[in-house]
Each structure stands twice: as structure tokens, then as C-alpha cells.
Design an enzyme around this catalytic site. Structure first.
Site, short mmCIF file in Angstrom:
data_model
loop_
_atom_site.label_atom_id
_atom_site.label_comp_id
_atom_site.label_asym_id
_atom_site.label_seq_id
_atom_site.Cartn_x
_atom_site.Cartn_y
_atom_site.Cartn_z
N CYS A 239 4.01 2.85 -1.80
CA CYS A 239 3.64 3.96 -0.86
C CYS A 239 2.29 3.86 -0.25
O CYS A 239 2.24 4.43 0.81
CB CYS A 239 3.45 5.39 -1.82
SG CYS A 239 5.19 5.79 -2.26
N ASN A 370 7.91 0.41 3.67
CA ASN A 370 8.10 0.25 2.09
C ASN A 370 9.26 0.77 1.68
O ASN A 370 10.26 -0.17 1.70
CB ASN A 370 6.94 0.91 1.52
CG ASN A 370 7.06 1.19 -0.04
OD1 ASN A 370 7.37 -0.01 -0.59
ND2 ASN A 370 6.69 2.30 -0.56
N GLU A 371 9.11 2.13 1.40
CA GLU A 371 10.56 2.79 0.81
C GLU A 371 10.94 3.51 1.90
O GLU A 371 11.36 4.84 1.57
CB GLU A 371 10.08 3.47 -0.46
CG GLU A 371 11.16 3.78 -1.17
CD GLU A 371 10.56 4.65 -2.58
OE1 GLU A 371 9.87 5.68 -2.63
OE2 GLU A 371 10.68 3.91 -3.80
O1 AHR Z 1 5.81 2.20 -8.06
C1 AHR Z 1 5.22 3.38 -7.74
C2 AHR Z 1 5.88 3.95 -6.40
O2 AHR Z 1 7.21 4.23 -6.53
C3 AHR Z 1 5.53 3.19 -5.21
O3 AHR Z 1 4.29 3.17 -4.72
C4 AHR Z 1 6.82 3.55 -4.28
O4 AHR Z 1 7.08 2.64 -3.42
C5 AHR Z 1 7.81 4.01 -5.09
O5 AHR Z 1 8.07 5.24 -4.81
#
Ligand code: AHR
Length: 653
Positions: A239, A370-371
């Protein structure tokens, strides 16, 4: 009646224990090539992973740029002896605007500041420490600066003096030795003489950094990563790439070049969790993109940077950059490829060379966002990927699949990304231990011709207690091992995998479980760490079938298994997990070979207590035990203990 039921039960348990199970390994039938990138590392500055962790700087808030400029600092002699002013240079120095002006009011009383470090400064007896500071005396006052390292009862355990400051900013350096080991030392700076001393970039590094690099990394923590033999290093997150809002997103260009020119920002884990507020968590970027590339090289791992794709964290503001404003983000990605791979005559390749690495870093992978999830992600992914694919077709792109392994967002993204011929899709699963067992066949039916899987963040989340490391139970590691046999069996689809998060400081964490725990002087691998290490260290080159009743083994009789061969060394390697509460007698026949060595190497991880975990005091309670297993013919007989994970390696002809 009771007795009969009792006896029947005992008989049944006996049968379960001792009925031998027949397994076959088809050694001469390789199924899939195992990618060198199969087992890698996910690095994020969370839980004090970078600042206060692997980045060996001991001074917190060294440039007075935290929201509260004196956070981490305490005045010594405030009032009669002196005072401090925080000056903002504004546009004269945008990346590092503030400095501290120490005003010493008398010739007789010394005045100064004390730094508390990251939950203290961890220092070791007889080790040299390198102190540096950027300073000036604006009015040419004749001053001395005393530097004192003090232990928890304020005894001086190391000291030095700097004098003869000039009126222009200049870096001053001095080295001293610590006379004691102390996990919670402090560093005092004391001005002697009446006048003003301006200070910035106050720094203290141990001498024993990884490869003894100045401004380097904590050697004990890097060693843990090195021992994993990781196939890749994903950085800088997580994140943290996205930021709570776009203002504090990760911008790689601001993390390279001289340290004092890297613009500090807040760490998004600072206030993320109400129950784990960490107001003193910022990103100094002392560990920046150049250092991440260097670390990848040191570890023999492929660098895998993740860049922001014009989206802030969707769990926070979810801010978006308009599609017609994406150009700077695309340029950042192109420039990053040039920074890593470009000739030294190119703009960004030159910067790499100036930092000390004229040879290219050989970047092959790049993550877009990222996510992320939703249509908004697909739009931005498309815009960025199309330019990258045109300009740098040699780079494999990693696309996001959201935060969940099986929801609407996940399926939408897979459908869209498949249609776009994405190279790799990044799946995340922070799930309970049963999920890991139930999903050991997750990839058996994935499309062999579609995008490849990057299991980019996963960890088995089970019970815990107040002890920071207690969520890294044997239960979590054992269920991950079972699941990982499924990753390995599907190496033709799964190209990259990494546990997350990587590091946790026992006194400053926000998220757990984590792979490696540490404090200011110690480090401990979790059972999960050792499971990762065994898979990565015994990776092999090709998968081969391991069958029971002619079927792959993913939960039948609580057994999970995978097998690989190493074509270079002529070895076959088995991974076997028994999650049952009883032993299992296995007779494993190796077919398609002439002969086996007389002994196999056997490594066992086991605990009878599924809730057991390692601590900094007992770091190896659950760790691999290595031995030799005598063999006869082409068969391996194994009495697999209950709740145990085995790796068995043997040479064959
Ligand atoms: O690994 C912790 C967090 O989990 C990361 O930053 C994120 O990508 C996921 O939500």
C-alpha cells in the site's frame, strides 16, 4: 459397551497410524519447468521494516522534517542554557527545507538535543559508529559540539567532539567506538560556547553494515534475506506505493541521489490502524530505489519494482488521476526502466552511474499499481501498459487482482486482464489456516495458456496472543507449507510467489503475522520463514508427479505433497506435509530411474503444539532439523510425524 467402543477406537486409530500408504514419484516425467523467480521476497516499509529496521540509520527524524520537527528529540538545558529554533528554508531547499538552530546562551552551560532513536538506538560493544552532521556557524561563533552516546542509565558509552565549524554548510564526520552493548541507547549533541550552531542531517551508522557500505543496511537482517535465496525482490510495497492520498504516494525519483536531497514523507502505516498508532513513522528514503536495486543484486534476486498507476489506496481516499493527466506516471515508468537498464549516456542511466553502478541492473519485471481494483484500474493499467509494451516490450508487466482471492473484484480483473493478455497477475490472500488447506488445489484448473500467476502477498492468519510474534504459529506455517505444495505442483502457471509482510519490529509493528521479527539488536526467523526457506533452497528445476492412488496429493488423509527434480545436480526432492494428529507411514516408490543413493537428506519441521511460535529469546524453537535417511532400492520409507513438514532430497541415476 463403553469398553468395546473404546477398543474399536484404539484399533481404528492404530489402523490410521500404521496402515502404510503407497506413493509414487514419476521421476522421469517432468511436467513443468520451475521459474527461477518461483520463491521471492515482498518488501514494504511497514512495521519499521525500512526506517528503524533494515536501513541501519540510528537517528530518527535526522533532518527535522517530521510533522512535529522535534519529534524524537529532547532538549538538554532548555531555558537558561539555550534554546532551539526550527528554520524553514522554503524554496531554497524544497526536498529538505528545515534545519535546527541551536542557540547556546552562555559560555559556561552547554545546551543541546538528545535523540531517542527508533525505540532506542541499538549499539554493540567495541563496534565503531560513524557520526555525521551537516552544520554551520552562521555568525562564525567559536563552538564545540560534544557527541555522547549514553546507555539506559545515562552513562556515556561512546563520545567524540567536532569543532572549528565554518559559516557555510558542510558535512562533518567523526567515528567513535561503543564501550557497551545497549538496545536502547540515546545520542546527545551538546554545544559548548556562546553562539549559534545550525544543524541538519544528523546521522549515526554502525560500522558493520551489509558489505560494510556507508549509509548501508543492517547486516543481520539482510543475511536473513540472503539465506532465503530469493528469486526476486518486490519493492517498495504494498500500500505504500499507493499512499493514503496521491500526495504521499511513492515517487521513486524522489528516493535517489544524495541522501539530503531525498524528500521525506509520512509513512502511510503511521496512522492506519487505530489500535497501532505509530505517529513517529516516516519515510526518509535512505533506503531508496537505487539501494533496492543494489539489494536485489546482492541477493541474486530479480528486481521487481511496483509503481503507482495514478491511484491512491482504495481502502483510504481512493483518489484517481484523470486519464488525460496520466502522462507523468507513464513517464515515471519509462524513466525507471531507463534508470535500471539504460546506457550511461542516457539521462537516467547516467544518474545510476553517478550513484556508483554504471552496469545496468537488468530489470525484467515491473508492477503497475499495487492492490488496485475496479474499472478505474483497468483503464489506467491499459494506458500505462500499452506505452510500456511499445517502448520496452522486453519488460514483463505485473497487473493487480485486488485484495481478495475470490470475490467479484477478483473475477472481474482476471477476466479483463486475460482479455488484455497480461503477463502476470498479482493475487493476494491473507486468509485463515483452513483456507490454505482447502485451496491446495487452487491452481490445478487454471488456464495453462492464460496470464501467469504472481502470488504476491499471502499469509495464513490464525490465532495469537499479546506476544508480537505469536501470530506466526506452527499452525500458520504448516498450513502454508501444505498450500505451497500446490503452488509448486502448478509451477507451469505460478511463476512468482511471496509471503507478506516481510519484517516486524517487536516494539513498533502495525501488522502481523510477519516473516521475520527483530528488535534493535536481534532477529528471529518465524516457522513461516523456515518453510519459505526450505521451498526456496530446495527449488529444483522441474516438477514431477507424486501420486497416491494415482492422484495428486492435496489433502487426502491429511497429506499434501509435491516433488521436483534438479536436472543440474541429478537430485529428486520431495516435500511432504502431514497435517493429521497421527503419524503416517509412507512407502514412496521412485519410478523411471535406474537407482537411488544409499541415503537421502531429510529435513523435518515439527511441533506437537500447533500454537507454538518462535521468539527473539528462542528463535529456533521451530526450525528445520536435518538428518540422513537410509534407503534400500528405489523406495523411500518415511514415518511422517503428525503435524510435520518434510523435505527429502536424494541423488538418482
Ligand atoms: O502486506 C500488508 C498490506 O497488505 C500491503 O501493503 C497491501 O498490499 C495489502 O493490503
Amino acid at each position: 459397551m463403553k469398553r468395546i467402543i473404546g477398543n474399536t477406537l484404539i484399533l481404528l486409530i492404530g489402523l490410521v497410524c500404521f496402515a502404510q500408504k503407497q506413493l509414487t514419484v514419476q521421476v522421469n516425467q517432468p511436467v513443468a519447468e520451475i521459474q527461477p523467480t518461483m520463491w521471492g521476497i515482498f518488501f514494504e516499509d511497514i512495521n519499521f521494516g525500512a526506517d528503524g529496521g533494515i536501513y541501519a540509520e540510528l537517528i530518527k527524524n535526522r533532518s527535522f522534517e517530521f510533522y512535529k520537527p522535534l519529534m524524537g528529540w529532547r532538549e538538554i538545558g532548555r531555558g537558561r542554557a539555550g534554546e532551539v529554533r526550527i528554520i524553514n528554508r522554503m524554496d531554497a531547499n524544497p526536498p529538505n527545507p528545515r534545519f535546527a538552530r541551536l542557540i547556546c546562551k552562555t559560555d559556561t552551560l552547554s545546551y543541546g538535543l538528545s535523540n531517542e532513536g527508533f525505540r532506542g538506538l541499538g549499539v554493540k560493544k567495541d563496534l565503531p559508529y560513524h557520526f555525521s552532521i551537516i552544520a554551520r556557524v552562521p555568525e562564525n561563533d567559536k563552538l564545540r559540539l560534544k557527541i555522547e552516546l549514553i546507555d539506559s542509565v545515562s552513562k556515556i558509552i561512546g563520545n567524540a567532539v567536532i569543532e572549528e565549524f565554518g559559516t557555510d554548510w558542510k558535512k562533518y564526520q567523526v567515528t567513535f567506538i561503543s564501550s557497551a552493548t545497549e538496545p536502547r541507547a540515546k545520542l546527545n549533541l551538546l554545544v559548548e560556547g556562546k553562539g549559534m550552531l545550525d544543524i541538519d542531517m544528523v546521522s549515526l551508522f554502525p560500522d558493520d553494515t551489509w558489505k560494510n557500505r556507508p549509509n548501508g543496511l543492517r547486516a543481520d537482517l539482510v543475511q536473513m534475506l540472503y539465506d532465503l535465496k530469493p528469486g526476486f525482490l518486490r519493492f517498495p510495497g504494498g500500500c505504500i506505493v499507493e499512499g493514503h492520498d496521491l500526495d504521499v504516494r511513492y515517487q521513486w525519483k524522489k528516493t535517489i541521489g544524495p541522501d539530503e536531497e531525498r524528500e521525506l514523507i509520512v509513512n502511510r502505516w503511521n496512522t492506519e490502524f487505530m489500535h497501532k498508532h505509530t505517529p513517529d513513522y516516516f519515510q526518509s528514503f535512505g533506503l531508496g530505489f537505487y539501494e533496492y536495486f543494489l539489494l536485489s543484486e546482492d541477493l541474486g534476486a530479480e528486481p521487481l519494482p511496483i509503481i503507482n498507476c495514478g491511484m491512491a489506496c482504495q481502502f483510504n481516499t481512493g483518489e484517481l488521476v484523470d486519464l488525460d493527466q496520466l502522462e507523468p506516471f507513464i513517464q515515471d515508468a519509462l524513466d525507471l526502466v531507463e534508470f535500471a537498464n539504460g546506457p550511461t549516456t542516457s539521462k537516467w542511466g547516467k544518474k545510476r552511474a553517478e550513484m556508483g553502478h554504471p552496469e545496468p541492473f537488468g530489470l525484467k519485471y515491473l508492477g503497475i499499481g499495487n492492490e488496485q481494483w475496479g474499472e478505474q484500474y483497468i483503464e489506467r493499467y491499459k494506458a500505462i501498459a500499452s506505452v510500456l509494451k511499445e517502448k520496452n516490450p522486453e519488460i514483463q508487466l505485473v497487473a493487480a487482482a485486488g485484495p481478495s482471492p475470490n470475490d467479484g473484484r477478483f473475477h472481474y480483473l482476471w477476466k479483463e486482464l486475460k482479455a488484455l493478455n497480461a503477463d502476470l497477475i498479482d493475487e493476494h490472500y491473507y486468509m485463515n489456516p483452513n483456507w490454505f488447506l482447502d485451496n491446495a488445489r487452487r491452481y490445478d484448473n487454471y488456464d495453462r495458456k492464460g496470464p501467469k500467476v504472481f502470488a504476491g502477498e499471502y499469509a495464513s492468519h490464525g490465532p495469537s496472543n499479546d506476544d508480537p510474534t505469536s501470530r506466526n504459529t506452527w499452525l500458520s506455517a504448516l498450513t502454508e507449507a501444505a498450500f505451497m505444495t500446490g503452488l509448486e505442483r502448478n509451477a507451469d502457471v505460478v511463476y512468482m510467489t511471496s509471503y507478506a509482510p516481510l519484517f516486524g519490529h517487536v516494539n513498533a509493528w502495525q501488522w502481523r503475522p510477519d516473516l521475520i521479527w527483530f528488535d534493535n539488536l536481534r532477529v528471529a526467523g518465524t516457522p513461516n520463514y523456515y518453510v519459505q526457506k526450505l521451498f526456496a533452497n530446495y527449488k529444483g528445476t522441474h516438477t514431477v508427479p507424486i501420486l497416491m492412488n494415482e492422484k495428486t496429493i492435496a489433502g487426502e488423509d491429511s497429506l499434501y505433497a509435491s516433488a521436483v527434480i534438479d536436472k543440474k545436480s541429478g537430485e529428486v526432492i520431495l516435500k511432504i506435509v502431514n497435517t493429521a494428529s497421527v503419524k503416517s507411514m509412507l512407502k514412496i516408490k521412485l519410478s523411471g530411474i535406474k537407482s537411488l543413493d544409499k541415503h537421502a537428506e531429510i529435513i523435518r519441521m515439527h511441533s506437537n503444539n500447533l500454537l507454538e511460535y518462535n521468539t527473539l529469546e528462542e528463535p529456533a524453537k521451530i526450525s528445520p532439523m536435518t538428518g540422513k535417511l537410509p534407503l534400500s532400492g528405489k523406495t523411500i520409507e518415511l514415518q511422517a510425524d503428525e503435524k510435520a513438514f518434510y523435505v527429502i532430497k536424494v541423488k538418482y541415476k
